[in-house]
Enzyme design. Structure first.
Site, PDB file in Angstrom:
ATOM      1  N   ASP A  67       0.629  -0.886   0.147  1.00 43.84           N
ATOM      2  CA  ASP A  67       0.013  -0.301  -0.035  1.00 43.84           C
ATOM      3  C   ASP A  67       0.644   1.291  -0.135  1.00 43.84           C
ATOM      4  OD1 ASP A  67       0.845  -0.540   2.753  1.00 43.84           O
ATOM      5  OD2 ASP A  67      -1.057  -0.908   3.465  1.00 43.84           O
ATOM      6  N   ASP A 136      -7.553  -2.632  14.390  1.00 44.81           N
ATOM      7  CA  ASP A 136      -8.958  -2.304  14.141  1.00 44.81           C
ATOM      8  C   ASP A 136      -9.055  -3.375  12.974  1.00 44.81           C
ATOM      9  OD1 ASP A 136      -7.779  -1.790  11.680  1.00 44.81           O
ATOM     10  OD2 ASP A 136      -9.384   0.176  10.963  1.00 44.81           O
ATOM     11  N   HIS A 138      -6.860  -4.436  10.001  1.00 47.54           N
ATOM     12  CA  HIS A 138      -7.289  -4.354   8.876  1.00 47.54           C
ATOM     13  C   HIS A 138      -5.501  -4.765   8.270  1.00 47.54           C
ATOM     14  CE1 HIS A 138      -4.860   0.007   9.917  1.00 47.54           C
ATOM     15  NE2 HIS A 138      -4.009  -0.836   8.969  1.00 47.54           N
ATOM     16  N   GLU A 143      -9.583  -1.205   4.955  1.00 52.01           N
ATOM     17  CA  GLU A 143     -10.098  -1.608   6.340  1.00 52.01           C
ATOM     18  C   GLU A 143     -11.874  -2.429   6.965  1.00 52.01           C
ATOM     19  OE1 GLU A 143      -8.379   0.020   8.169  1.00 52.01           O
ATOM     20  OE2 GLU A 143      -8.078   2.359   8.201  1.00 52.01           O
TER      21      GLU A 143
HETATM   22  C1  GLP Z   1      -0.140   0.399   8.600  1.00 50.19           C
HETATM   23  C2  GLP Z   1      -0.125  -0.855   7.366  1.00 50.19           C
HETATM   24  C3  GLP Z   1      -0.013  -2.042   7.538  1.00 50.19           C
HETATM   25  C4  GLP Z   1       0.212  -2.248   8.995  1.00 50.19           C
HETATM   26  C5  GLP Z   1      -0.604  -1.851  10.369  1.00 50.19           C
HETATM   27  C6  GLP Z   1       0.077  -1.991  11.704  1.00 50.19           C
HETATM   28  O1  GLP Z   1      -1.103   1.213   8.888  1.00 50.19           O
HETATM   29  N1  GLP Z   1      -1.045   0.256   6.445  1.00 50.19           N
HETATM   30  O2  GLP Z   1       0.631  -2.524   6.542  1.00 50.19           O
HETATM   31  O3  GLP Z   1       0.052  -3.715   8.932  1.00 50.19           O
HETATM   32  O4  GLP Z   1      -1.212  -0.425   9.709  1.00 50.19           O
HETATM   33  O5  GLP Z   1       0.904  -1.055  11.375  1.00 50.19           O
HETATM   34  P1  GLP Z   1       2.581  -1.137  13.105  1.00 50.19           P
HETATM   35  O6  GLP Z   1       2.783  -2.862  12.445  1.00 50.19           O
HETATM   36  O7  GLP Z   1       3.337   0.160  12.856  1.00 50.19           O
HETATM   37  O8  GLP Z   1       1.279  -1.542  13.752  1.00 50.19           O
END
Ligand code: GLP
Length: 261
Positions: A67, A136, A138, A143
């Protein structure tokens, strides 16, 4: 779904890197799906170490990231493309032209998304897709409410994700509302999915993903339908799992030919 509970983030990252390195050793031209966020950082450090100290080469590897924020590119320190260069690409021998990340500056977003999907298909699909999970539930930026068979497309971030990611940008107002993300269908088409999750903030999302009912309300639950999903957790992220002990028994009792460590 294989659930592996490690005693620390560090040992989880090392195991995750070993699983990816094994894919590359078996197939030097492997197609690797990559993720951003804080979760994969230890795994990336270990891949860099394997490259520097043990000769693991990424010369023939192709990567596709999950992404990107709309409106951000390499010039912005919070863009996923600059995060990836900083944490991994600049430290390994992957070819620049083999790196693929959705283009946050694309003028025609639907066309860019279709081309991204086409490129993944034309190369023969993703061999292993690395994933984190949002509080959440995702995956990528899919989402809650995302279609369980969605493909790469534009999404609007939820308030919860905006808040979670504000720490990188300084304030919630500076986080772009729109993103482009591989869809859940894109992720599900990967031959193997490797998801890492750490810390108590992830415990509910992990519980839903592993033991909850499959539902677009918790997008990670779609991995229950994947034929090869490996989930590596630390104790805190695994805290709400009811079958914790069983997962530990399964891992401890794996036959030697199935072992990574
Ligand atoms: C982000 C990314 C995800 C990631 C998630 C958790 O927004 N788009 O790919 O897995 O949120 O982030 P973190 O690893 O910093 O907890």
């Amino acid at each position: 779904m294989e659930v592996i509970i490690k005693d620390s983030k560090k040992s989880a990252g090392i195991l995750g890197a070993k699983i990816i390195a094994d894919v590359i050793k078996k197939k030097p031209g492997a197609v690797i799906g990559l993720a951003t966020g804080s979760t994969p950082l230890g795994l990336y450090d270990e891949l860099v170490r394997l490259h520097r100290e043990e000769g693991l080469s990424f010369k023939e590897v192709t990567s596709f990231n999950l992404d990107e924020y709309v409106g951000l590119g390499i010039e912005h320190k919070c863009s996923f493309i600059s995060e990836m260069h900083q944490n991994l690409f600049s430290k390994i021998d992957i070819n620049n032209e083999s790196i693929n990340i959705p283009d946050g500056h694309a003028k025609n977003i639907p066309a860019m998304c279709s081309a991204y999907e086409e490129k993944i298909q034309n190369i023969g699909g993703i061999d292993i897709q690395l994933l984190g999970i949002g509080n959440d539930g995702h995956l990528g930026f899919n989402e809650p409410g995302s279609s369980l068979s969605s493909r790469t497309r534009l999404k609007t971030l939820s308030h919860e994700t905006l808040q979670a990611n504000a720490r990188h940008f300084g304030s919630i107002e500076q986080v772009p509302r729109h993103v482009v993300t591989m869809g859940l269908g894109t992720i599900m088409a990967a031959k193997t999915c490797l998801l890492l999750a750490f810390g108590e903030d992830k415990a509910e999302a992990v519980y839903q993903m592993v033991e909850g009912a499959v539902s677009a309300t918790w997008p990670g639950t779609i991995l229950q339908h994947h034929q090869r999903a490996v989930v590596i957790l630390d104790e805190a992220a695994a805290a709400k799992l009811k079958r914790r002990q069983y997962y530990n028994e399964v891992y401890a009792g794996k036959p030697d030919w199935q072992r990574w460590e």
